[in-house]
Design a protein around this motif. Structure first.
Motif, PDB file in Angstrom:
ATOM      1  N   LEU A 243       0.864  -1.180   0.000  1.00  0.00           N
ATOM      2  CA  LEU A 243       0.000   0.000   0.000  1.00  0.00           C
ATOM      3  C   LEU A 243       0.898   1.227   0.000  1.00  0.00           C
ATOM      4  O   LEU A 243       1.832   1.319   0.806  1.00  0.00           O
ATOM      5  N   VAL A 244       0.635   2.180  -0.904  1.00  0.00           N
ATOM      6  CA  VAL A 244       1.477   3.368  -1.044  1.00  0.00           C
ATOM      7  C   VAL A 244       0.627   4.617  -0.834  1.00  0.00           C
ATOM      8  O   VAL A 244      -0.428   4.771  -1.462  1.00  0.00           O
ATOM      9  N   ARG A 245       1.092   5.488   0.049  1.00  0.00           N
ATOM     10  CA  ARG A 245       0.438   6.786   0.268  1.00  0.00           C
ATOM     11  C   ARG A 245       1.197   7.864  -0.508  1.00  0.00           C
ATOM     12  O   ARG A 245       2.410   8.020  -0.349  1.00  0.00           O
ATOM     13  N   HIS A 246       0.474   8.596  -1.341  1.00  0.00           N
ATOM     14  CA  HIS A 246       1.055   9.720  -2.076  1.00  0.00           C
ATOM     15  C   HIS A 246       0.552  11.022  -1.467  1.00  0.00           C
ATOM     16  O   HIS A 246      -0.651  11.167  -1.221  1.00  0.00           O
ATOM     17  N   VAL A 247       1.454  11.950  -1.244  1.00  0.00           N
ATOM     18  CA  VAL A 247       1.095  13.267  -0.718  1.00  0.00           C
ATOM     19  C   VAL A 247       1.599  14.326  -1.684  1.00  0.00           C
ATOM     20  O   VAL A 247       2.779  14.324  -2.058  1.00  0.00           O
ATOM     21  N   GLU A 248       0.714  15.232  -2.079  1.00  0.00           N
ATOM     22  CA  GLU A 248       1.062  16.339  -2.975  1.00  0.00           C
ATOM     23  C   GLU A 248       0.655  17.657  -2.327  1.00  0.00           C
ATOM     24  O   GLU A 248      -0.306  17.709  -1.557  1.00  0.00           O
TER      25      GLU A 248
ATOM     26  N   ASP B  26     -12.292  22.258  -5.929  1.00  0.00           N
ATOM     27  CA  ASP B  26     -12.101  22.692  -7.324  1.00  0.00           C
ATOM     28  C   ASP B  26     -11.241  23.944  -7.437  1.00  0.00           C
ATOM     29  O   ASP B  26     -10.785  24.282  -8.530  1.00  0.00           O
ATOM     30  N   VAL B  27     -11.063  24.625  -6.317  1.00  0.00           N
ATOM     31  CA  VAL B  27     -10.262  25.852  -6.339  1.00  0.00           C
ATOM     32  C   VAL B  27      -9.225  25.761  -5.216  1.00  0.00           C
ATOM     33  O   VAL B  27      -9.345  26.417  -4.168  1.00  0.00           O
ATOM     34  N   PRO B  28      -8.184  24.924  -5.389  1.00  0.00           N
ATOM     35  CA  PRO B  28      -7.176  24.773  -4.330  1.00  0.00           C
ATOM     36  C   PRO B  28      -6.358  26.046  -4.154  1.00  0.00           C
ATOM     37  O   PRO B  28      -6.224  26.860  -5.078  1.00  0.00           O
ATOM     38  N   ARG B  29      -5.786  26.186  -2.950  1.00  0.00           N
ATOM     39  CA  ARG B  29      -4.969  27.339  -2.636  1.00  0.00           C
ATOM     40  C   ARG B  29      -3.539  26.899  -2.343  1.00  0.00           C
ATOM     41  O   ARG B  29      -3.279  25.735  -2.068  1.00  0.00           O
ATOM     42  N   LEU B  30      -2.633  27.849  -2.392  1.00  0.00           N
ATOM     43  CA  LEU B  30      -1.229  27.568  -2.096  1.00  0.00           C
ATOM     44  C   LEU B  30      -1.105  26.895  -0.736  1.00  0.00           C
ATOM     45  O   LEU B  30      -1.653  27.354   0.259  1.00  0.00           O
ATOM     46  N   GLY B  31      -0.379  25.763  -0.706  1.00  0.00           N
ATOM     47  CA  GLY B  31      -0.139  25.046   0.530  1.00  0.00           C
ATOM     48  C   GLY B  31      -1.154  23.971   0.848  1.00  0.00           C
ATOM     49  O   GLY B  31      -0.972  23.219   1.817  1.00  0.00           O
ATOM     50  N   ASP B  32      -2.231  23.871   0.027  1.00  0.00           N
ATOM     51  CA  ASP B  32      -3.205  22.795   0.254  1.00  0.00           C
ATOM     52  C   ASP B  32      -2.556  21.442  -0.018  1.00  0.00           C
ATOM     53  O   ASP B  32      -1.675  21.308  -0.875  1.00  0.00           O
ATOM     54  N   LEU B  33      -3.043  20.433   0.694  1.00  0.00           N
ATOM     55  CA  LEU B  33      -2.538  19.075   0.532  1.00  0.00           C
ATOM     56  C   LEU B  33      -3.562  18.208  -0.188  1.00  0.00           C
ATOM     57  O   LEU B  33      -4.772  18.386  -0.029  1.00  0.00           O
ATOM     58  N   ARG B  34      -3.031  17.231  -0.934  1.00  0.00           N
ATOM     59  CA  ARG B  34      -3.870  16.235  -1.603  1.00  0.00           C
ATOM     60  C   ARG B  34      -3.230  14.868  -1.364  1.00  0.00           C
ATOM     61  O   ARG B  34      -2.068  14.643  -1.715  1.00  0.00           O
ATOM     62  N   VAL B  35      -3.989  13.968  -0.740  1.00  0.00           N
ATOM     63  CA  VAL B  35      -3.451  12.654  -0.359  1.00  0.00           C
ATOM     64  C   VAL B  35      -4.222  11.572  -1.104  1.00  0.00           C
ATOM     65  O   VAL B  35      -5.467  11.626  -1.189  1.00  0.00           O
ATOM     66  N   SER B  36      -3.507  10.592  -1.639  1.00  0.00           N
ATOM     67  CA  SER B  36      -4.129   9.462  -2.353  1.00  0.00           C
ATOM     68  C   SER B  36      -3.362   8.191  -2.050  1.00  0.00           C
ATOM     69  O   SER B  36      -2.241   8.230  -1.519  1.00  0.00           O
ATOM     70  N   TRP B  37      -3.987   7.068  -2.393  1.00  0.00           N
ATOM     71  CA  TRP B  37      -3.370   5.764  -2.111  1.00  0.00           C
ATOM     72  C   TRP B  37      -3.451   4.860  -3.330  1.00  0.00           C
ATOM     73  O   TRP B  37      -4.420   4.915  -4.119  1.00  0.00           O
ATOM     74  N   GLU B  38      -2.430   4.035  -3.470  1.00  0.00           N
ATOM     75  CA  GLU B  38      -2.399   2.993  -4.495  1.00  0.00           C
ATOM     76  C   GLU B  38      -1.969   1.683  -3.846  1.00  0.00           C
ATOM     77  O   GLU B  38      -1.281   1.688  -2.819  1.00  0.00           O
ATOM     78  N   ALA B  39      -2.378   0.582  -4.449  1.00  0.00           N
ATOM     79  CA  ALA B  39      -1.983  -0.733  -3.941  1.00  0.00           C
ATOM     80  C   ALA B  39      -1.655  -1.641  -5.116  1.00  0.00           C
ATOM     81  O   ALA B  39      -2.125  -1.436  -6.239  1.00  0.00           O
ATOM     82  N   VAL B  40      -0.831  -2.645  -4.833  1.00  0.00           N
ATOM     83  CA  VAL B  40      -0.537  -3.666  -5.839  1.00  0.00           C
ATOM     84  C   VAL B  40      -1.754  -4.585  -5.952  1.00  0.00           C
ATOM     85  O   VAL B  40      -2.225  -5.111  -4.936  1.00  0.00           O
ATOM     86  N   PRO B  41      -2.298  -4.782  -7.152  1.00  0.00           N
ATOM     87  CA  PRO B  41      -3.489  -5.637  -7.277  1.00  0.00           C
ATOM     88  C   PRO B  41      -3.165  -7.098  -7.012  1.00  0.00           C
ATOM     89  O   PRO B  41      -2.077  -7.577  -7.338  1.00  0.00           O
ATOM     90  N   LEU B  42      -4.118  -7.804  -6.416  1.00  0.00           N
ATOM     91  CA  LEU B  42      -3.971  -9.236  -6.185  1.00  0.00           C
ATOM     92  C   LEU B  42      -4.326  -9.985  -7.457  1.00  0.00           C
ATOM     93  O   LEU B  42      -5.457  -9.888  -7.948  1.00  0.00           O
TER      94      LEU B  42
END
Length: 348
Positions: free
Chosen positions: A94-99, A202-218
């Motif tokens: 499981l991988v957490r991505h932070v932008e 829809d209207v992000p501001r400077l310094g906002d965070l966006r977090v998502s996850w990916e996983a290896v499929p079984l």
């Protein structure tokens, strides 16, 4: 012509046929074992010996250090989880991505301009040509991370972390707002497959965070790796490779190691056939002797001739295999001796 001479001539004819059959049996054995030894030599060139266990193999004594092919659907014993956000996936990884929404400097054709975009690492704005008005936060308050399953099994083997990390492919893991810890509920909200800190996604501001996850499929996988007890680990690296192979789907050993020749087929069938042909030849050669018609004596003697020859052929390349051949020869000799003791000295 006297009947005795006719019978004697017939016996010699059968003996000649028997000699030819014995020679054919030994030639068949020699050809068959040469195929097996050539394949074994090709496998040895890969480094460690290769055992093709597939999906049915079990760890056992004598396998340590050998490479093996194992395939099947991985089984997750302890699934990875991101406790900070309450995310869990039935996956090896499981991988957490932070932008962060940050300023980026873009130079095209000698002209420099700035734009805000999602970037997965801190952008050092102090190095901008025009840093004024384009200052970025210095650090991320939340970091990207990788979470590994506590234990992943393929067939009857555990997989080491380097092997699990090499599993290909990624699928999106959607977050669940209901599982967010209380300290993050007021900070994050869901926007599609992301959790964002933006008041208006829809209207992000400077310094906002966006977090998502990916996983290896079984899915079904094939792994070629070194056996270490009940675990598959990387072998000795060769040609800048990692020392193991991971492929999607259930692949044959030839697919994973295309440099290997096709394994010889019907090896045991041809060995048994050679022994039977040799035994029949010896039965014919016994015509006119006190052992004529004694199938058990011929079978024992045929086993001696064929397996002793096999033992000699394997003596230079595999002492263990040679000893097995010679053991069977001893058993065959025991059968022949027992039958010779049962026969009268003269056959009336």
């Amino acid at each position: 012509m006297k009947p005795g001479k006719v019978m004697g001539g017939t016996s010699w004819a059968w003996r000649i046929v028997g000699v030819l059959l014995l020679a054919a049996a030994l030639a068949l054995l020699f050809w068959n074992e040469q195929r097996v030894m050539a394949y074994a030599a090709a496998v040895t060139k890969q480094g460690a010996p290769v055992i093709d266990l597939g999906d049915e193999g079990h760890p056992s004594a004598g396998q340590y250090g050998a490479m093996t092919r194992v395939n099947g659907l991985p089984r997750i014993v302890d699934a990875p989880h991101d406790d900070e956000f309450g995310i869990r996936a039935q996956s090896p990884l499981l991988v957490r991505h932070v932008e962060m929404f940050q300023w980026r400097e873009i130079t095209v054709g000698g002209e420099t301009h700035y734009e805000l975009d999602w970037v997965d690492h801190p952008v050092e704005s102090s190095r901008f040509a025009k840093p004024s008005g384009h200052a970025n936060p210095a650090t991320f308050p939340i970091q990207g991370r990788q979470f590994e399953a506590g234990e992943v099994r393929l067939g009857h083997f555990r997989l080491s972390q380097p092997v699990v990390r090499a599993f290909p492919g990624r699928v999106v893991v959607a977050p669940d707002e209901k599982k967010l810890p209380p300290n993050l509920v007021a900070t994050f909200q869901r926007a599609g497959d992301y959790l964002v800190t933006s008041g208006k996604p829809d209207v992000p501001r400077l310094g906002d965070l966006r977090v998502s996850w990916e996983a290896v499929p079984l899915r079904a996988m094939t792994v070629l790796a070194r056996i270490d007890g009940d675990t598959l680990v990387p072998g000795e690296p060769r040609r800048n490779g990692p020392g193991f192979e991971v492929q999607i789907g259930e692949r044959t050993l030839g697919d994973v190691l295309p440099s290997l020749p096709e394994p010889p087929g019907a090896v045991m069938t041809l060995r048994v056939l050679a022994a039977l042909v040799a035994s029949f030849g010896l039965l014919l050669m016994a015509a006119g002797t006190r052992f004529r018609g004694d199938a058990l004596f011929a079978l024992g003697l045929g086993a001696v001739v064929v397996t002793a020859t096999g033992g000699v052929l394997w003596l230079r390349t595999d002492v263990m295999a040679s000893s097995v051949w010679l053991l069977v020869a001893v058993l065959g000799a025991g059968l022949s001796i027992w039958r010779s003791q049962q026969r009268p000295a003269r056959d009336d």
